[in-house]
Design a protein around this motif. Structure first.
Motif, short mmCIF file in Angstrom:
data_model
loop_
_atom_site.label_atom_id
_atom_site.label_comp_id
_atom_site.label_asym_id
_atom_site.label_seq_id
_atom_site.Cartn_x
_atom_site.Cartn_y
_atom_site.Cartn_z
N ASP A 298 19.62 4.95 10.60
CA ASP A 298 19.65 5.10 9.14
C ASP A 298 20.31 3.82 8.62
O ASP A 298 21.53 3.74 8.47
CB ASP A 298 20.46 6.34 8.74
N TYR B 267 8.26 3.04 12.93
CA TYR B 267 9.23 2.75 11.87
C TYR B 267 9.98 1.48 12.23
O TYR B 267 10.42 1.31 13.37
CB TYR B 267 10.20 3.91 11.70
N ASN C 88 12.25 -2.68 -3.47
CA ASN C 88 12.95 -1.40 -3.59
C ASN C 88 12.04 -0.30 -4.13
O ASN C 88 11.88 0.75 -3.52
CB ASN C 88 14.15 -1.59 -4.52
N THR D 27 13.39 3.24 -4.09
CA THR D 27 14.00 3.77 -2.85
C THR D 27 15.50 3.96 -3.04
O THR D 27 16.06 4.99 -2.65
CB THR D 27 13.73 2.82 -1.67
N ASP E 105 13.76 -1.99 -9.40
CA ASP E 105 12.58 -1.80 -8.56
C ASP E 105 12.18 -3.09 -7.84
O ASP E 105 11.64 -3.04 -6.73
CB ASP E 105 11.40 -1.32 -9.40
N THR F 100 6.18 0.77 3.84
CA THR F 100 6.51 1.84 2.89
C THR F 100 7.89 2.38 3.27
O THR F 100 8.04 3.03 4.31
CB THR F 100 5.49 2.99 2.96
N LEU G 272 11.15 4.46 3.98
CA LEU G 272 11.42 5.88 4.15
C LEU G 272 12.46 6.31 3.12
O LEU G 272 13.25 5.50 2.64
CB LEU G 272 11.96 6.14 5.57
N PRO G 273 12.48 7.61 2.77
CA PRO G 273 13.50 8.08 1.84
C PRO G 273 14.90 7.81 2.39
O PRO G 273 15.14 7.91 3.60
CB PRO G 273 13.21 9.59 1.75
N VAL G 274 15.82 7.46 1.50
CA VAL G 274 17.20 7.16 1.89
C VAL G 274 18.12 8.19 1.24
O VAL G 274 18.04 8.40 0.02
CB VAL G 274 17.60 5.74 1.44
N PRO G 275 18.98 8.85 2.02
CA PRO G 275 19.94 9.77 1.42
C PRO G 275 20.85 9.06 0.42
O PRO G 275 20.94 7.82 0.41
CB PRO G 275 20.75 10.28 2.62
N THR G 276 21.51 9.84 -0.41
CA THR G 276 22.43 9.26 -1.40
C THR G 276 23.41 8.32 -0.74
O THR G 276 24.03 8.65 0.28
CB THR G 276 23.19 10.38 -2.12
#
Length: 421
Positions: free
Chosen positions: A188, A318, A325, A328, A334, A350, A352-356
């Protein structure tokens, strides 16, 4: 498949060649062109490159040229790994900032800005020539400062992705500590180029078990020693920062250290001289062990993976890349260039989603993103005032007296590379 390496005379190049030879099933290169204006270096590196291919039985053809347009003609991907001004300019980047009490480093702070000002116009010219010759070619940027250079390329509409070896270095290191295959370690990884944190270490993929706390508990001392940060700092942060974060978290300590020892540029220059001597040995047909000390470890594996993904040949599903950005990280614009995990394919990366992201990290990222925006403006349009504002915005400078002194020194040391100065 044809690949072109601009800056092919670099002493880094045999690392790249070794990866192309070993990983030919992942990236079946038929023609590899090394482009460099330095004829003598190009001849030495090109000769060793051919011997490495021959030793490992690679059927691909390696050619060398000083003609950029001929070298990129018909290329499927162009890798940029150049250093405008060479090691002499790096030596300056690492020394004159110290005169103002600031970190002297080639990719961040005042030295990093100097490198960006020298590099962006040159890279954009190369990219335009690539686009005229072969508009479908991907540009893979390994040229520092990667974030700013990649943003310049993307802003100008080029098919570009930035690449750094920090993440793959952590992946390999953590895999070794955990006793697993590197392919089983998913990071991560979040931040900007040379301003990143490993906020999770997962086994098996993006949804795998996070073993970061286990790593810090069982191997915290070794990890901290590599980063040259106290172990309690890592424990309080709860993440593993890149070693570039030491310039921020221990700035004054680093400045004192840098003032008492030879610059890294001086060390690298001596190393490069020895490497080039070795490359000239016709019996040498593998990358020498000394190259590992030059930097850029695992660059070849990362480059092969990225090129394979972009060209539709496979590679890791990955990969950590530098790309736009586009929402993301919602606290950044952006059009900022971020360094995160992404799915890479022929249409590009593309994220991947990033947690807070913890505000402790997000705040510094926002600050450096603002600096990078000002730095790119200065690189594109020039002018003393733009240089001053970029330096004032950088968290490693941040005081007007420092920014004034650094601006004068930066321009004085880089006039030959700045068309506007």
């Amino acid at each position: 498949m044809k690949l072109t390496v601009v800056g092919g005379g670099s002493t880094y190049t045999p690392e790249l060649i070794d990866g192309f030879a070993r990983l030919r099933d992942t990236l079946p290169v038929e023609e590899l062109v090394l482009v460099d204006p330095a004829a003598e270096r190009l001849e030495l590196v090109g000769g060793l490159a051919r011997r490495i291919f021959a030793r490992q039985g690679h059927p691909g053809r390696i050619t060398t040229t000083r003609d950029l347009d001929a070298g990129v003609d018909g290329a499927d991907a162009v890798l940029l790994q150049l250093r405008v001004g060479g090691q002499a300019a790096r030596q300056q980047d690492e020394t004159w900032p110290l005169e103002c009490g600031c970190v002297g480093q080639e990719t961040t702070g005042a030295g990093g800005l100097a490198k960006a000002l020298r590099t962006v116009p040159v890279v954009l010219d190369i990219a335009e020539r690539v686009r005229r010759t072969n508009p479908d070619a991907w540009i893979i940027d390994f040229t520092n400062p990667v974030g700013i250079v990649t943003r310049a390329l993307l802003q100008a509409g080029h098919k570009a992705v930035g690449l750094c070896n920090v993440a793959i270095g952590f992946q390999r290191k953590f895999a070794r500590l955990l006793g697993v295959s590197p392919a089983d370690v998913h990071l991560d990884h979040v931040g900007l180029n040379h301003l990143t944190w490993e906020t999770g270490v997962r086994l098996g993929g993006p949804e795998g078990e996070d073993v970061l706390s286990k790593l810090l508990s069982e191997h915290g001392e070794a990890i901290a020693a590599d980063l040259r940060l106290p172990r309690p700092v890592l424990e309080r942060l709860g993440v593993v920062p890149s070693y570039y974060l030491r310039y921020f978290y221990a700035h004054d300590e680093v400045v004192r250290e840098l003032g008492t020892k030879p610059s890294r540029a001086a060390e690298v220059a001596a190393m490069e001289a020895e490497l080039l001597r070795m490359y000239g040995d016709p019996a040498l047909d593998e990358k020498p062990e000394l190259l590992a000390k030059r930097g850029g470890a695992f660059y070849s594996e990362a480059a092969v993976d990225l090129a394979a993904g972009l060209l539709g040949g496979g590679g890791s599903p990955y990969q950590v890349v530098n790309t736009l950005n586009r929402g993301t990280l919602p606290f950044l614009p952006d059009d900022a260039v971020i360094e995160v995990q992404a799915a890479v394919g022929p249409k590009g990366p593309t994220p991947l989603p990033v947690p807070t992201v913890d505000p402790l990290f997000a705040g510094l990222m926002a600050n450096v993103t603002a600096y990078e925006d000002l730095a790119l403006t200065a690189a594109l349009h020039g002018g003393r005032e733009r240089v001053f504002k970029a330096l004032l915005a950088h968290p490693l400078v941040g005081q007007y007296a420092y920014a004034e002194g650094l601006t004068d020194r930066l321009i004085a040391h880089n006039r030959e590379h700045l068309a506007w100065a």
